[in-house]
Design a protein around this motif. Structure first.
Motif, PDB file in Angstrom:
ATOM      1  N   GLU A 127       0.904  -1.105  -0.073  1.00  0.00           N
ATOM      2  CA  GLU A 127       0.023   0.124   0.097  1.00  0.00           C
ATOM      3  C   GLU A 127       0.835   1.087   0.108  1.00  0.00           C
ATOM      4  OE1 GLU A 127      -4.186  -0.375   1.866  1.00  0.00           O
ATOM      5  OE2 GLU A 127      -2.935  -1.207   3.429  1.00  0.00           O
ATOM      6  N   PRO A 128       1.627   1.766  -1.092  1.00  0.00           N
ATOM      7  CA  PRO A 128       2.149   2.742  -1.195  1.00  0.00           C
ATOM      8  C   PRO A 128       1.458   4.141  -1.232  1.00  0.00           C
ATOM      9  CG  PRO A 128       2.048   1.783  -3.288  1.00  0.00           C
ATOM     10  CD  PRO A 128       1.428   0.937  -2.614  1.00  0.00           C
ATOM     11  N   ALA A 129       2.204   5.073  -0.933  1.00  0.00           N
ATOM     12  CA  ALA A 129       1.545   6.258  -1.046  1.00  0.00           C
ATOM     13  C   ALA A 129       1.257   6.706  -2.630  1.00  0.00           C
ATOM     14  CB  ALA A 129       2.196   7.531  -0.268  1.00  0.00           C
ATOM     15  N   MET A 130       0.152   7.363  -2.817  1.00  0.00           N
ATOM     16  CA  MET A 130      -0.037   7.579  -4.393  1.00  0.00           C
ATOM     17  C   MET A 130       0.334   9.205  -4.332  1.00  0.00           C
ATOM     18  SD  MET A 130      -1.494   5.467  -6.287  1.00  0.00           S
ATOM     19  CE  MET A 130      -2.713   6.229  -7.519  1.00  0.00           C
ATOM     20  N   ALA A 131       1.590   9.459  -4.057  1.00  0.00           N
ATOM     21  CA  ALA A 131       2.053  10.752  -4.162  1.00  0.00           C
ATOM     22  C   ALA A 131       3.608  10.504  -4.833  1.00  0.00           C
ATOM     23  CB  ALA A 131       2.342  11.366  -2.833  1.00  0.00           C
ATOM     24  N   GLY A 132       4.069  11.919  -5.094  1.00  0.00           N
ATOM     25  CA  GLY A 132       5.682  11.831  -5.708  1.00  0.00           C
ATOM     26  C   GLY A 132       5.451  11.401  -7.120  1.00  0.00           C
ATOM     27  N   PRO A 133       6.485  11.615  -7.619  1.00  0.00           N
ATOM     28  CA  PRO A 133       6.957  11.336  -9.030  1.00  0.00           C
ATOM     29  C   PRO A 133       6.804   9.620  -9.416  1.00  0.00           C
ATOM     30  CG  PRO A 133       8.983  11.810  -8.308  1.00  0.00           C
ATOM     31  CD  PRO A 133       8.003  12.176  -6.989  1.00  0.00           C
ATOM     32  N   VAL A 134       6.427   9.618 -10.590  1.00  0.00           N
ATOM     33  CA  VAL A 134       6.646   8.036 -11.139  1.00  0.00           C
ATOM     34  C   VAL A 134       8.027   7.826 -11.687  1.00  0.00           C
ATOM     35  CG1 VAL A 134       5.689   6.109 -12.827  1.00  0.00           C
ATOM     36  CG2 VAL A 134       4.031   7.874 -11.353  1.00  0.00           C
ATOM     37  N   ARG A 135       8.912   6.897 -11.069  1.00  0.00           N
ATOM     38  CA  ARG A 135      10.141   6.838 -11.597  1.00  0.00           C
ATOM     39  C   ARG A 135      10.261   6.198 -12.813  1.00  0.00           C
ATOM     40  NH1 ARG A 135      12.625  10.746  -8.570  1.00  0.00           N
ATOM     41  NH2 ARG A 135      12.459  10.604  -6.329  1.00  0.00           N
ATOM     42  N   LEU A 136      10.421   6.774 -13.983  1.00  0.00           N
ATOM     43  CA  LEU A 136      10.423   6.024 -15.013  1.00  0.00           C
ATOM     44  C   LEU A 136      11.343   4.992 -15.395  1.00  0.00           C
ATOM     45  CD1 LEU A 136      10.028   9.031 -17.578  1.00  0.00           C
ATOM     46  CD2 LEU A 136       8.153   7.703 -16.451  1.00  0.00           C
ATOM     47  N   HIS A 137      12.758   5.271 -14.612  1.00  0.00           N
ATOM     48  CA  HIS A 137      13.456   4.115 -14.948  1.00  0.00           C
ATOM     49  C   HIS A 137      13.359   2.819 -14.037  1.00  0.00           C
ATOM     50  CE1 HIS A 137      15.094   5.985 -11.694  1.00  0.00           C
ATOM     51  NE2 HIS A 137      16.125   5.344 -11.340  1.00  0.00           N
ATOM     52  N   ALA A 138      12.582   2.960 -12.874  1.00  0.00           N
ATOM     53  CA  ALA A 138      12.610   1.945 -12.028  1.00  0.00           C
ATOM     54  C   ALA A 138      11.324   1.256 -11.588  1.00  0.00           C
ATOM     55  CB  ALA A 138      13.058   2.563 -10.392  1.00  0.00           C
ATOM     56  N   THR A 139      10.196   1.684 -12.412  1.00  0.00           N
ATOM     57  CA  THR A 139       8.631   1.126 -12.226  1.00  0.00           C
ATOM     58  C   THR A 139       8.335   0.530 -13.314  1.00  0.00           C
ATOM     59  OG1 THR A 139       7.597   3.420 -12.995  1.00  0.00           O
ATOM     60  CG2 THR A 139       8.378   2.930 -10.432  1.00  0.00           C
ATOM     61  N   ALA A 140       7.428  -0.465 -13.164  1.00  0.00           N
ATOM     62  CA  ALA A 140       6.878  -0.982 -14.444  1.00  0.00           C
ATOM     63  C   ALA A 140       5.935  -0.274 -15.278  1.00  0.00           C
ATOM     64  CB  ALA A 140       5.864  -2.131 -13.757  1.00  0.00           C
ATOM     65  N   ASN A 141       5.178   0.657 -14.592  1.00  0.00           N
ATOM     66  CA  ASN A 141       4.584   1.770 -15.214  1.00  0.00           C
ATOM     67  C   ASN A 141       5.313   2.793 -16.074  1.00  0.00           C
ATOM     68  OD1 ASN A 141       1.632   1.810 -14.424  1.00  0.00           O
ATOM     69  ND2 ASN A 141       2.581   1.655 -12.244  1.00  0.00           N
TER      70      ASN A 141
END
Length: 228
Positions: A127-141
């Motif tokens: 259950e991560p916080a839905m805040a902050g940037p989406v890290r493009l290099h490290a996330t599946a998204n």
């Protein structure tokens, strides 16, 4: 007019930077990250605090975004009807997978979190916080979105990525990420195996563009503990 425009642009830069640090950031750090004089940043922060867009923690001296910005964003989101359309889809997928489902939307050269639904039973939940940037290099998204972009556009975005190492498994250089994106294109979906957070694995798909040549609107992911 140029002076007003410059001040407005800098204020937006401050707001966007603070959004990356939910726990707040010190004045000196904000000024250093933006490459601006401390006096200029201090005036901007004081103005933002006066309007309720930011606040300063009395104990630590750190500045963080205020609740007013979140409330305004919530009102805009509600008025758009976006949640009414997408939330049932997220909830259905979460129930089917029994894991956390999250959605992102493309904004400029990155992604923003746009919605989520939790399908995991009580106990071992991610259950991560839905805040902050989406890290493009490290996330599946992030990787799903990059792999779906036209090659020239993807290269331009890659040039602006700061390869911050978030875990021992984080992809930390452009060449390695390019190889990962090629594999993602070949199989049609992205995976991040403990690359953004230790103990968490996620898979993601890019949301198809509305028409050939149209921008990729965002991504959809399923994530959970590696133990499952």
């Amino acid at each position: 007019m140029r002076i007003v425009g410059s001040s407005l642009s800098r204020a937006v830069d401050v707001v966007e930077l603070l959004a990356e640090f939910p726990d707040g950031e010190r004045l000196t750090a904000v000024a250093d990250r933006l490459g601006l004089p401390k006096s200029v940043v201090h005036r901007l922060l004081e103005a933002l605090c006066a309007r309720g867009w930011a606040e300063q923690d009395a104990a630590s001296g750190r500045y963080r975004l205020g609740m007013r910005l979140g409330l305004l964003g919530h009102h805009v989101f509600q008025a758009s009807g976006f949640g009414d359309i997408c939330q049932p889809v997220l909830a259905r997928l979460a129930a089917q997978t029994r894991e956390l489902v999250r959605m992102t939307l493309a904004r400029g050269d990155g992604l923003v979190w746009a919605g989520s639904a939790q399908g995991a039973p009580p106990g071992l939940r991610y259950e991560p916080a839905m805040a902050g940037p989406v890290r493009l290099h490290a996330t599946a998204n992030g990787k799903a979105w990059l792999a779906a972009l036209p090659e020239q556009r993807a290269r331009a975005v890659l040039r602006g990525i700061a390869f911050e190492r978030l875990t021992p498994k984080t992809i930390a250089d452009r060449a390695a990420l390019s190889r990962d994106l090629a594999a993602t294109r070949a199989r049609g979906w992205a995976i991040a195996d403990e690359e953004a957070e230790t103990g968490v694995v996620a898979i993601a798909l890019a949301i198809p563009a509305s028409a050939p040549g149209a921008p990729v609107p965002g991504t959809l992911s399923v994530a959970g503990p590696t133990a499952r």
